[in-house]
Design a protein around this motif. Structure first.
Motif, PDB file in Angstrom:
ATOM      1  N   THR A  19       0.847  -1.187   0.000  1.00 31.05           N
ATOM      2  CA  THR A  19       0.000   0.000   0.000  1.00 31.05           C
ATOM      3  C   THR A  19       0.886   1.242   0.000  1.00 31.05           C
ATOM      4  N   LEU A  29       0.345   3.580   5.129  1.00 26.11           N
ATOM      5  CA  LEU A  29      -0.195   2.597   6.063  1.00 26.11           C
ATOM      6  C   LEU A  29      -0.121   3.142   7.484  1.00 26.11           C
ATOM      7  N   ASP A  81      -4.769  -1.405  -6.597  1.00 24.26           N
ATOM      8  CA  ASP A  81      -6.020  -1.224  -5.859  1.00 24.26           C
ATOM      9  C   ASP A  81      -6.062   0.215  -5.368  1.00 24.26           C
ATOM     10  N   ALA A 121      -8.322   2.174  -4.401  1.00 13.95           N
ATOM     11  CA  ALA A 121      -9.155   2.476  -3.238  1.00 13.95           C
ATOM     12  C   ALA A 121      -8.440   2.164  -1.929  1.00 13.95           C
ATOM     13  N   GLU A 122      -7.398   1.343  -1.991  1.00 12.57           N
ATOM     14  CA  GLU A 122      -6.659   0.941  -0.794  1.00 12.57           C
ATOM     15  C   GLU A 122      -5.318   1.652  -0.677  1.00 12.57           C
ATOM     16  N   SER A 123      -5.137   2.752  -1.363  1.00  8.40           N
ATOM     17  CA  SER A 123      -3.851   3.457  -1.358  1.00  8.40           C
ATOM     18  C   SER A 123      -3.505   4.002   0.022  1.00  8.40           C
ATOM     19  N   ARG A 131      -4.615   3.460   4.015  1.00 10.01           N
ATOM     20  CA  ARG A 131      -5.450   2.610   4.867  1.00 10.01           C
ATOM     21  C   ARG A 131      -4.792   2.357   6.215  1.00 10.01           C
ATOM     22  N   ARG A 135      -4.691  -3.973   8.625  1.00 13.04           N
ATOM     23  CA  ARG A 135      -5.883  -4.824   8.567  1.00 13.04           C
ATOM     24  C   ARG A 135      -6.211  -5.444   9.923  1.00 13.04           C
ATOM     25  N   SER A 156      -6.438   9.372  -6.830  1.00 14.56           N
ATOM     26  CA  SER A 156      -6.096   7.953  -6.920  1.00 14.56           C
ATOM     27  C   SER A 156      -6.428   7.430  -8.307  1.00 14.56           C
TER      28      SER A 156
END
Length: 442
Positions: A334, A337, A364, A366-368, A370, A373, A390
């Motif tokens: 990513t 993070l 991905d 949309a997950e740049s 985040r 998890r 993005s």
């Protein structure tokens, strides 16, 4: 005997630019030199030699020919209580001294055009160049640190030496740091820690409050593994890391302790750990980060902002950090993070983070940006996300228009990088850095 003493005094007082002496006589030569003199050292191999220099004269010490003086064994150069001295052009080959060059209570010293090959004997106890005891306004430039086996350049912040607070305004520029092996491959029984190229602060967590105002710029960091975390380790405040190039590294940049540091306009290509940040008040802006695993990481910490407890090996909460105008392209995991490593001991999450006007392109999109998890915390509780772009990445190649525009801006502002006709970066080495007489091989 009297005539011999008079002759010796006359000899050293007559030192001129074209006179060479053995390195063993350098202390006397400096004593009798005049400001403006250059003292040349006879070419040769000098083993286990200890050079002690103390002067306020504007003099330069160099070999007869660049690289012609080779220091080996446990050779060491100590510059103490000095100013305006210049020393350069030496080859340090497999030197095992704890510290090769020490600047102690010295100012306006130039260390330049030296090649350090495979030097050091401990991953954490020692350095190639150590700056300590109130040394300020020194210039470390156009050197090569090839296959370091210890810490590269260390600026001390020892809690037992208050003079280290005055190790300020030092500049590190136009150097090459390269080919650092993995710590465990060299020191299999000492753990995988150490061998950072640059450490801004060493000797305890107290240094995080000290504003060193070190400027690290226009250096190349290439093929560095070390402890697989830190190429540059910042453990102090008020420093600037800008316009550097990082190529193909297993480690990254870490602000370990400290506040109000700036990481600006650096180019990172396939530098796996990217930028890792603890502490408060930092600005991370206009960097171009291409490849690697994570672009910027703000992990969890075990002490909150403002905690004054003196501990070793602690992590301070990331707080009030501005991440703006950076460009991220094709990270493996990513781009940004938050909160990695959260557990009962490292429970303080980043807070009051602002992520603004960055451009992301990844598989991905949309997950740049985040959170880790393992966390059950909404992103908006950690960071304010404003005016970012993005874009999806197709076939791991095609840059979006916005990324390509940012790449052109990076090409203009960060020295020595250029684009090919498709908008991708060439693997171009910076020009005019390292030693003029020897370049590293890979």
């Amino acid at each position: 005997m009297k005539w011999f003493v008079l002759f010796l005094i006359a000899f050293f007082m007559s030192l001129k630019v074209n006179l060479a002496i053995p390195l063993q006589r350098i202390t006397e030569a400096v004593r009798y030199a005049k400001s403006g003199d250059t003292i040349f050292i006879d070419n040769g191999i000098y083993n286990n030699i200890r050079v002690y220099l103390e002067t306020d004269k504007d003099i330069c010490i160099m070999p007869v020919s660049l690289g012609g003086v080779v220091l080996t064994g446990k050779s060491q150069v100590i510059i103490k209580n000095s100013s305006r001295l210049k020393i350069g052009g030496f080859l340090f080959r497999e030197v095992k001294a704890t510290d090769l060059i020490i600047l102690s209570n010295s100012h306006h010293i130039n260390v330049f055009e030296n090649y350090f090959y495979s030097c050091g004997s401990s991953p954490t106890a020692g350095s190639v160049i150590k700056i300590q005891n109130g040394s300020s306004d020194n210039l470390i430039y156009n050197n090569v640190f090839d296959r370091n086996l210890t810490l590269g350049i260390v600026i001390m912040t020892s809690r037992t030496n208050p003079s280290d607070k005055n190790n300020v305004n030092n500049q590190i520029f136009n150097n090459i740091f390269c080919n650092t092996p993995r710590v465990l491959d060299v020191y299999s029984k000492k753990g995988n820690n150490g061998m950072e190229a640059i450490q801004l602060g060493a000797g305890g967590a107290a240094g995080r409050w000290w504003n060193l105002n070190t400027n690290i710029y226009n250096n190349l960091f290439e093929n560095i593994t070390g402890d697989e975390l830190e190429i540059i380790s910042v453990k102090s405040s008020g420093n600037v890391i800008c316009n550097n190039v990082f190529l193909n590294n297993k480690s990254g940049i870490t602000i370990r302790y400290g506040n109000n540091n700036i990481i600006r306009e650096n180019f990172l290509l396939d530098t796996e750990k990217g930028i890792r940040v603890y502490g408060s008040g930092h600005i991370i802006e206009r960097n171009f980060i291409m490849g690697g695993n994570v672009g910027i990481s703000l992990p969890s910490a075990d002490l909150p902002t403002g905690e004054s407890l003196e501990k070793i090996a602690v992590y301070y909460q990331a707080d009030s950090i501005l991440i703006r105008d950076n460009t991220f392209f094709n990270q493996g995991a990513t781009s940004i993070l938050f909160g990695y490593g959260f557990n009962k001991n490292q429970k303080y999450l980043p807070q009051r983070i602002k992520v603004a006007s960055n451009v992301f392109q990844s598989k991905d999109a949309a997950e740049s940006v985040r959170t880790d998890r393992a966390l059950n915390v909404p992103l908006n509780q950690i960071a304010e996300i404003l005016d970012n772009e993005s874009h999806p990445l197709i076939d791991n190649k095609e840059m979006s228009v916005s990324v390509r525009d940012r790449a052109k801006q990076a090409e203009a502002s960060i020295q020595h990088i250029e684009l090919d006709s498709q908008g991708a970066f060439r693997s171009v080495k910076p020009k005019g850095i390292g030693t003029s007489w020897k370049q590293p091989t890979h």
